[in-house]
Design an enzyme around this catalytic site. Structure first.
Site, short mmCIF file in Angstrom:
data_model
loop_
_atom_site.label_atom_id
_atom_site.label_comp_id
_atom_site.label_asym_id
_atom_site.label_seq_id
_atom_site.Cartn_x
_atom_site.Cartn_y
_atom_site.Cartn_z
N TRP A 340 21.65 -18.52 67.06
CA TRP A 340 22.77 -18.53 68.01
C TRP A 340 23.44 -19.91 68.06
CZ3 TRP A 340 22.55 -21.49 72.65
CH2 TRP A 340 23.75 -21.44 73.38
N HIS A 341 22.67 -20.97 68.00
CA HIS A 341 23.26 -22.31 68.00
C HIS A 341 24.14 -22.52 66.76
CE1 HIS A 341 20.14 -23.37 71.06
NE2 HIS A 341 21.12 -24.11 71.50
N GLY A 342 23.78 -21.89 65.66
CA GLY A 342 24.54 -22.02 64.42
C GLY A 342 23.67 -21.60 63.26
#
Length: 404
Positions: A340-342
């Site tokens: 989700w962060h990347g």
């Protein structure tokens, strides 16, 4: 305009909220004005003189993206609310969840340096020009949580306008804290008397002052006198070791300061948004840390990913051992959190690192039940806090992308 990014934002927000404050002290609330002030703040937040339509600053790409996204989410939520009453098949639920998170997935892929698209980062004037906008993750989290609670049957009523208010609430629009629909609606329906509102307003002012201390003084000093000088010559293990401490503290004070601002402005509206941080660097172990750090996100992943993964494996009896299923659920939970962060490798490694810490600590707890500690005092507690702190800060070093 970046939320809580400069004093202009605070000045405009306070100016718009004067009627809200006056009515609050009188024990009243105007939902029409609350909606109007929220709409104005959203227009200001998503306005841009670089990414606009037809030369109009306030008709920006981000604003259009945001409005279309809100319509998308509300249609999905309201459709599922009515469809569930007639047909509660899992296929419908999977379809609406997929449709809800699809725009976020597209944005995350386009953000990635692997894709080579324009980056979208908090506190930077960069925009994903396709469908993204500042805060798309947190709007999605609210929507997904609402869909899951509708399926569980824990929500007895879903109102079209309340859904719009909930997912477009401007104080928390860009980076949380992540509220829950039932809790939000309960506060929104309740009109506080003058004394109760005065107490809430006093807390809001306290949070704002504390937020200024955290974000604009402590975080600024750390970045100016610790992080920036180290970046001039970022070589050697000692520099990385010191950067690990500085970056971890900067993350906390910057984000905690932002969260305090968001909570404070929520309080001014009479909405008691839950806290996001609870002295996280006093954590005695990794589980304690995630009960203190970015709590609204941590609890969202716990409820929406970990618990549901564990329930699914238990129901299908995929593994005989409950402890093993719990470990698999932890692995999925933190892997998804990292992604989700990347989708850069260091974000994924960050998620896997915390999964390993959680699973490892689980084995340690099992061992400790058979081998109780011979002594437990303030010195052993202090030692556990220090050890946990270093595990956590090393994780933030991975997260920063500066480890390698």
């Amino acid at each position: 305009m970046i939320p809580y990014g400069d004093f202009t934002f605070f000045f405009i927000a306070f100016l718009l909220l004067i009627p809200v404050i006056i009515l609050g002290f009188l024990g009243k609330r105007s939902r029409i004005y609350n909606g109007l002030s929220t709409a104005i703040m959203i227009m200001l937040i998503f306005s841009s003189d670089k990414h606009n339509l037809f030369g109009q600053t306030y008709l920006s790409v981000q604003l259009i993206n945001f409005l279309l996204y809100i319509i998308w989410q509300v249609v999905i939520i309201m459709y599922y609310w009515y469809a569930r009453a007639k047909n509660n098949k899992i296929t419908i639920f999977i379809t609406v969840i997929t449709l809800s998170i699809l725009p976020l997935v597209i944005v995350k892929v386009m953000q990635s340096s692997w894709f080579g698209a324009v980056q979208l980062k908090l506190h930077e004037n960069k925009v994903v020009e396709f469908i993204g906008f500042l805060g798309i993750s947190y709007v999605t989290f609210k929507s997904v949580q609402l869909l899951m609670e509708i399926r569980d049957g824990s929500i007895k009523e879903v109102c079209f306008w309340k859904v719009i208010q909930f997912i477009s609430f401007f104080p928390t629009i860009s980076s949380g804290p992540i509220d829950r629909y039932k809790r939000f609606v309960k506060d929104e329906n309740k009109v506080l008397n003058g004394n109760d509102y005065s107490s809430l307003f006093a807390k809001a002012i306290h949070f704002i002052m504390l937020g200024f201390l955290y974000k604009y003084i402590i975080a600024y000093l750390i970045q100016t006198f610790a992080i920036n000088p180290m970046m001039l010559d970022f070589t050697g293990m000692i520099t990385k070791w010191l950067y690990m401490y500085a970056y971890s503290l900067y993350l906390f004070f910057d984000f905690a300061g932002y969260s305090l601002f968001a909570i404070a402005f929520s309080y001014i509206y009479g909405i008691q948004t839950p806290p996001n941080f609870k002295q996280p660097f006093k954590a005695k172990n990794i589980k304690d840390f995630w009960n203190r750090w970015h709590m609204s996100l941590s609890f969202w992943f716990r409820d929406c990913i970990y618990m549901r993964s564990l329930f699914f494996m238990s129901k299908k009896k995929l593994l005989k051992n409950q402890f093993a299923m719990s470990n698999v659920a932890f692995f999925l939970n933190f892997l998804i959190m990292g992604i989700w962060h990347g989708i850069e490798i260091y974000y994924i490694l960050y998620g896997l690192y915390h999964a390993a810490l959680f699973i490892g600590y689980g084995y340690y707890e099992k061992w400790r039940k058979k081998h109780p500690p011979r002594w437990q005092n303030k010195y052993t507690t202090a030692l556990s806090i220090i050890v946990t702190f270093h595990f956590i800060t090393f994780g933030f070093l991975i997260f920063s992308g500066k480890l390698f």
